[in-house]
Design an enzyme around this catalytic site. Structure first.
Site, PDB file in Angstrom:
ATOM      1  N   GLN A 314      -0.926   4.800   0.639  1.00 63.18           N
ATOM      2  CA  GLN A 314      -1.352   4.676  -0.754  1.00 63.18           C
ATOM      3  C   GLN A 314      -0.599   3.546  -1.451  1.00 63.18           C
ATOM      4  OE1 GLN A 314      -3.621   5.717  -2.754  1.00 63.18           O
ATOM      5  NE2 GLN A 314      -2.723   4.972  -4.671  1.00 63.18           N
ATOM      6  N   GLU A 315       0.668   3.386  -1.127  1.00 59.38           N
ATOM      7  CA  GLU A 315       1.492   2.353  -1.766  1.00 59.38           C
ATOM      8  C   GLU A 315       1.143   0.949  -1.277  1.00 59.38           C
ATOM      9  OE1 GLU A 315       3.558   2.464  -4.164  1.00 59.38           O
ATOM     10  OE2 GLU A 315       4.140   4.553  -4.412  1.00 59.38           O
ATOM     11  N   SER A 316       1.011   0.777   0.034  1.00 61.32           N
ATOM     12  CA  SER A 316       0.957  -0.588   0.574  1.00 61.32           C
ATOM     13  C   SER A 316      -0.082  -0.811   1.666  1.00 61.32           C
ATOM     14  CB  SER A 316       2.325  -0.938   1.170  1.00 61.32           C
ATOM     15  OG  SER A 316       2.576  -0.133   2.320  1.00 61.32           O
TER      16      SER A 316
END
Length: 460
Positions: A314-316
């Site tokens: 989700q972050e990267s």
């Protein structure tokens, strides 16, 4: 062979055979047990099936599921534990209930006239709709008439088969399909995904969960009006039926059923075919490079490694060189300040970033009030990772003002978006926040985690 020279033996065996025959066709006393009889027995016996919409074992090896949680709550009103018997098909469940092996069946079953001939129904507790499901790269019928042109497979003795029979009798005499009573709806959906068959019919809630695992599946059109799921009881179990109805009214009044449904279904509402298809590919292409790092960080800080992997995606999107316009960087997208707090000297080093991100998430989880229990504790910590712990504390304060439970993620996620509303944030310590973002953040992580679990299970 028996002979007339042994009349006593013949009489004894004949009587035994007669008793066994009677037992095979006579309902067990438990079939129509009253609540008092169930209390005396000391357990409620429930038939179910293993599926993400009913009953399954979670990552902590604990039984869970929508039907599971509802049954537990009902059993608590009787003051007894539940013994679940997990069977593989609807046919098996119905036959076992008819044979007196359980007090009720809670297995995602709809009210059918054919079932009403053999069983009683509890109150309807969740609305679903039958949908025609096909592969996006295969035949895509748009009407019932066009179903004549595709290969169609549904599970036997199901509400799907009953609906197809009704349509054949009333609209499309040429309509044909195959049935298999040994398969679950989820297994048939996989066959459509693998293009072994063109299409199937599935309830909307089952498709909503499984389309994340099989992203090439598409809903073509609904096959009927919405209908309700209900528990099945043996005919004559009137006292137990009354007890279930009383529980239902109380649970509905307290919004308990809505909250349980939200726990299992709310995070699956987001569906982006391109994103999920890309995620499934990257599980194969990128995840193996970082899996060991996720496992090490998870062991160090008490998380499931798949949760950390889902958060990192989700972050990267598992890109160690990722960078946002606001300056957060790396596979766990740490700010410079947070990196310093958790001992990360190089945010672009995947090993440092993953360990640092896990340490920061564990820190947030530890700083939450002890009254917050799992899994809400981890979900709220994830929200704090996204929006900051101060805003989470504000949301908890606001939840109490609004009569919501500040220890429940289910309640907190309805409150967080209000942090962008002046009438609320002006009176809170940390002020304005884009409170909808952490709600979407947690929902997507849970979604990715579910898909990852399913893909790993399929690869075993």
């Amino acid at each position: 062979m028996l002979s007339a020279s042994h009349p006593a033996r013949f009489s004894h065996l004949a009587m035994l055979s007669l008793l066994l025959a009677l037992a095979s066709c006579t309902p067990s006393p438990d079939m129509t047990a009253t609540p008092d009889a169930i209390r005396e027995r000391g357990e409620l016996v429930v038939l179910t099936r293993n599926a993400p919409t009913t009953y399954f074992i979670d990552r902590d090896d604990q039984a869970t599921g929508f039907e599971h949680d509802l049954v537990l709550d009902f059993a608590a009103t009787l003051g007894v534990p539940v013994r679940f018997e997990v069977l593989h098909s609807i046919t098996e469940i119905q036959e076992a209930l008819a044979a007196g092996r359980a007090h009720l069946a809670a297995a995602g079953l709809t009210r059918l006239e054919s079932r009403g001939d053999r069983f009683s129904f509890g109150p309807g507790y969740y609305e679903v709709q039958q949908q025609v499901i096909c592969h996006r790269n295969g035949p895509r019928p748009r009407t019932v008439e066009e179903l004549r042109e595709v290969s169609l497979l549904v599970i036997g003795d199901s509400s799907y088969e009953a609906r197809l029979k009704a349509l054949r009798d009333s609209q499309v005499p040429e309509l044909t399909w195959q049935t298999d009573s040994s398969l679950s709806t989820e297994m048939v959906l996989q066959k459509v995904w693998e293009q072994e068959v063109d299409c199937t019919v599935a309830d909307s809630n089952i498709f909503a969960i499984n389309r994340r695992y099989f992203p090439e599946l598409v809903m073509m059109f609904p096959l009927n009006e919405p209908e309700e799921l209900a528990w099945l009881l043996p005919q004559g179990a009137d006292a137990l039926s009354d007890a279930i109805t009383d529980w239902y009214h109380q649970a509905n009044e307290a919004s308990f059923i809505t909250l349980v449904a939200a726990r299992y279904y709310a995070h699956v509402e987001i569906f982006d075919y391109v994103d999920i298809a890309r995620f499934v590919r990257r599980i194969q292409e990128r995840l193996p490079e970082y899996e060991t790092l996720f496992r090490q960080a998870a062991d160090e800080y008490g998380f499931d490694w798949r949760l950390l992997a889902a958060q990192a995606y989700q972050e990267s999107h598992w890109d160690p060189a990722a960078r946002s316009p606001t300056g957060v960087r790396g596979i766990m997208m740490l700010t410079l300040r947070t990196a310093g707090e958790v001992g990360v000297t190089n945010r672009l080093d995947p090993a440092q970033s993953i360990m640092g991100g896990a340490r920061y998430l564990a820190n947030l989880r530890e700083r939450l009030p002890e009254s917050i229990e799992e899994p809400h504790r981890t979900w709220i910590a994830l929200a704090a990772y996204n929006v900051g712990l101060g805003h989470v504390h504000d949301a908890r304060v606001l939840a109490e003002r609004l009569g919501r439970n500040p220890d429940s993620w289910i309640d907190l996620r309805t409150v967080l978006p209000k942090l962008s509303q002046p009438e609320h944030y002006r009176s809170l310590r940390y002020g304005y926040a884009r409170g909808s973002e952490p709600v979407q953040y947690v929902r997507r992580i849970r979604n990715y985690e579910d898909i990852l679990n399913q893909q790993l299970a399929m690869a075993e």
